[in-house]
Design an enzyme around this catalytic site. Structure first.
Site, mmCIF file in Angstrom:
data_model
loop_
_atom_site.group_PDB
_atom_site.id
_atom_site.type_symbol
_atom_site.label_atom_id
_atom_site.label_comp_id
_atom_site.label_asym_id
_atom_site.label_seq_id
_atom_site.Cartn_x
_atom_site.Cartn_y
_atom_site.Cartn_z
ATOM 1 N N HIS A 65 0.829 -1.207 0.000
ATOM 2 C CA HIS A 65 0.000 0.000 0.000
ATOM 3 C C HIS A 65 0.863 1.256 0.000
ATOM 4 C CE1 HIS A 65 -4.167 1.498 1.457
ATOM 5 N NE2 HIS A 65 -3.506 2.513 0.926
ATOM 6 N N HIS A 67 1.340 5.121 -1.919
ATOM 7 C CA HIS A 67 0.850 6.152 -2.850
ATOM 8 C C HIS A 67 2.054 6.860 -3.451
ATOM 9 C CE1 HIS A 67 -3.372 5.690 -1.649
ATOM 10 N NE2 HIS A 67 -2.899 5.506 -0.427
ATOM 11 N N LEU A 68 2.269 6.637 -4.742
ATOM 12 C CA LEU A 68 3.426 7.252 -5.408
ATOM 13 C C LEU A 68 3.047 8.531 -6.151
ATOM 14 C CD1 LEU A 68 5.322 4.100 -6.768
ATOM 15 C CD2 LEU A 68 5.913 5.512 -4.788
ATOM 16 N N ASP A 157 -8.801 2.553 -3.360
ATOM 17 C CA ASP A 157 -8.320 3.126 -2.090
ATOM 18 C C ASP A 157 -8.350 4.652 -2.070
ATOM 19 O OD1 ASP A 157 -7.029 2.737 0.561
ATOM 20 O OD2 ASP A 157 -5.589 4.068 -0.397
ATOM 21 N N HIS A 184 -10.936 -0.231 0.876
ATOM 22 C CA HIS A 184 -10.839 0.829 1.883
ATOM 23 C C HIS A 184 -12.206 0.862 2.564
ATOM 24 C CE1 HIS A 184 -9.802 5.240 2.884
ATOM 25 N NE2 HIS A 184 -11.044 5.087 3.288
ATOM 26 N N HIS A 237 -5.669 -1.263 5.469
ATOM 27 C CA HIS A 237 -5.489 -0.490 6.713
ATOM 28 C C HIS A 237 -6.566 -0.728 7.787
ATOM 29 C CE1 HIS A 237 -8.141 2.047 4.341
ATOM 30 N NE2 HIS A 237 -7.160 2.628 3.669
ATOM 31 N N ASN A 293 -6.740 8.642 7.078
ATOM 32 C CA ASN A 293 -7.923 7.798 6.880
ATOM 33 C C ASN A 293 -7.520 6.350 6.711
ATOM 34 O OD1 ASN A 293 -10.219 9.281 7.087
ATOM 35 N ND2 ASN A 293 -10.318 9.820 4.923
ATOM 36 N N ASP A 320 0.746 2.419 3.803
ATOM 37 C CA ASP A 320 -0.180 3.476 3.370
ATOM 38 C C ASP A 320 0.564 4.823 3.271
ATOM 39 O OD1 ASP A 320 -2.376 4.854 2.522
ATOM 40 O OD2 ASP A 320 -3.562 4.597 4.340
ATOM 41 N N HIS A 324 1.896 14.239 1.100
ATOM 42 C CA HIS A 324 1.140 15.424 0.696
ATOM 43 C C HIS A 324 2.067 16.633 0.718
ATOM 44 C CE1 HIS A 324 -2.815 13.646 0.420
ATOM 45 N NE2 HIS A 324 -2.648 13.050 1.594
HETATM 46 O O1 DOR Z 1 -5.027 8.904 4.786
HETATM 47 C C1 DOR Z 1 -5.165 8.459 3.668
HETATM 48 N N1 DOR Z 1 -4.556 9.007 2.602
HETATM 49 N N2 DOR Z 1 -5.959 7.402 3.488
HETATM 50 C C2 DOR Z 1 -6.275 6.944 2.252
HETATM 51 O O2 DOR Z 1 -6.969 5.960 2.157
HETATM 52 C C3 DOR Z 1 -5.787 7.641 1.050
HETATM 53 C C4 DOR Z 1 -4.550 8.355 1.346
HETATM 54 C C5 DOR Z 1 -4.129 9.304 0.267
HETATM 55 O O3 DOR Z 1 -4.134 8.924 -0.898
HETATM 56 O O4 DOR Z 1 -3.720 10.418 0.588
#
Ligand code: DOR
Length: 448
Positions: A65, A67-68, A157, A184, A237, A293, A320, A324
């Site tokens: 899990h 996020h790229l 997700d 999710h 998660h 989340n 996860d 950001h």
């Molecule tokens: O906190 C989260 N951020 N939960 C998620 O399921 C998605 C993720 C995101 O892509 O930022």
């Protein structure tokens, strides 16, 4: 990164290969991108020798899990920066989540991710395809096309597949391709508007909460759908005690379910939002870096997640990793994007469980290596993945379980500096990472 030596000898470490029950002091020899031997002492020439006395040597970690953010959200992360963060964190395989822009809901996006990873990636990237078009939850994506392009699982997700009928069809199609659906779990009607866990901290802060039942009701639904269809469902998660218990009972009944838990849900509670990770007294923080989340939950939930990981109800630790930009977090709590930049702190964070005597080290390494590979059947694509057996890809992580360090997000390789752990002292650190026979990360002390 330091070139590509064709022979690497990692000498004198504690070689832990839980997939084969191996736990011994010895050497790991790598040649031309493959493991030649793991365990017995090796003699002979090597282009690079890594002295590992006092260190743990194990298969590279596999993250189900990650996020790229590429394509489309390169200001948050790119495949290059995200995979470098993975290398620093000891992860040699990352499964890239499809909530990019555009979403990975077509062959061309999956192929793009694979191509960028081949060009710019520091570790292996396995793409996850979207379940529904645009992740909008209304119409199934062309799952067969995504599978053909190289997707190893499906997920929307960031959002649940809220429509039960659609989820049923998704499971049926995915199982025709032998792939799991990772959900999710968040029932929208219960979670809507909630920005943290529904409990006393939310009340104290005056913030709207998401109840544990929002997660548990959808976990229960997914387990019933897995039972109905016989298809593999993966619960992403897991964060509540009730969800852990539902999965435990379903596994006992033979339901084809697997599950993952994040480092933060294993170690932090909702109190971190108000008072920081140590729960220190002081002014209320409203820390947007602790907004995630599913949300950070209660102490009892954290304990149940740890117990689930220990007894095998939960198959894998997954990061996860959700990088950001600063502007996404430097806003009012209600408006902040949820997510934690996790790859570079994950190991040290979960090692706190080992240091506290809650989990043994081989079990933890299993949940970072063989566990995730088994959960998603990833050795179908990469034979020997998650192990150090002879002929396996030379993905090896070397770490010091005891080195103490202070988290400094400005030193992250990830573009995402969003962590609630800034300034926190952690114990345990990656010393070297070899991916596909290449030294993709080495701490200064390795001296290469
Ligand atoms: O906190 C989260 N951020 N939960 C998620 O399921 C998605 C993720 C995101 O892509 O930022």
């Amino acid at each position: 990164m330091s070139g590509t030596p064709s022979t690497i000898l990692i000498r004198g470490g504690r070689v832990l290969d839980p997939g084969r029950g191996l736990d011994t002091v010895g050497d790991v020899l790598i040649r031309n991108g493959r493991v030649v031997a793991a365990g017995p002492a090796q003699t002979g020439r090597a282009d690079l020798v890594i002295q590992a006395a006092g260190l743990v040597v194990c298969p590279g970690f596999v993250d189900l899990h990650t996020h790229l953010r590429e394509p489309g959200l390169e200001h948050k992360e790119t495949i290059a920066t995200g995979t470098l963060a993975a290398a620093r964190g000891g992860f040699t395989t990352v499964c890239a989540m499809p909530n990019t822009e555009p979403a990975a809901d077509t062959r061309s996006v999956v192929e793009f991710v694979l191509r960028r990873a081949a060009e710019a990636g520091h570790v292996r990237v396995l793409p996850v395809g979207a379940v529904t078009k645009g992740r909008a939850g209304r119409e199934l994506a062309e799952l067969g096309e995504l599978a053909e392009a190289g997707a190893v699982a499906f997920s929307d997700d960031g959002s649940p597949v809220a429509d039960a009928g659609l989820m049923r069809r998704a499971l049926e199609y995915a199982s025709a391709f032998g792939l799991p659906v990772s959900d999710h779990c968040e029932t929208p009607e219960l979670a809507r508007g909630g920005v943290m866990h529904e409990g006393w901290v939310a009340t104290r802060l005056g913030l709207r909460g998401q109840p544990a039942a929002a997660e548990e009701s959808m976990v229960a639904r997914d387990l019933q759908l897995a039972e109905l269809t016989g298809a593999r469902v993966h619960i992403a998660h897991v964060s509540t005690a009730g969800a852990v218990e539902l999965i435990r009972r379903a596994k006992e009944r033979g339901v084809p379910v697997t599950a993952e838990v994040t480092p933060h849900h294993l170690t932090l509670t909702h109190e971190a939002v108000a008072w920081g990770p140590d729960g220190a007294d002081g002014p209320l923080r409203y820390d947007t870096n602790a907004r995630v989340n599913p949300p950070l939950r209660s102490r009892a939930d954290v304990e149940a997640c740890v117990q689930g990981l220990r007894d095998g109800t939960i198959d894998a630790v997954a990061t996860d990793h959700a990088p950001h930009a600063l502007v996404d977090k430097q806003v009012e709590f209600d408006l902040a994007a949820p997510g934690i930049s996790n790859l570079e702190t994950a190991l040290a964070q979960v090692l706190t469980l080992v240091h506290a005597g809650l989990l043994d080290l081989p079990a933890l390494v299993e949940r970072l290596t063989a566990g995730p590979v088994r959960a998603w059947g990833l050795d179908r694509w990469v034979e020997g993945l998650g192990t150090l057996r002879e002929g396996a890809p030379a993905d090896v992580t070397v770490f010091d379980p005891d080195e103490e360090w202070t988290v400094d997000p400005t030193a992250f390789a990830s573009k995402g500096r969003n962590t609630p752990l800034a300034g926190v002292r952690l114990r345990g650190r990656v010393v070297a990472t070899v991916a596909g026979g290449r030294l993709v990360y080495a701490a200064e002390r390795v001296g290469t």
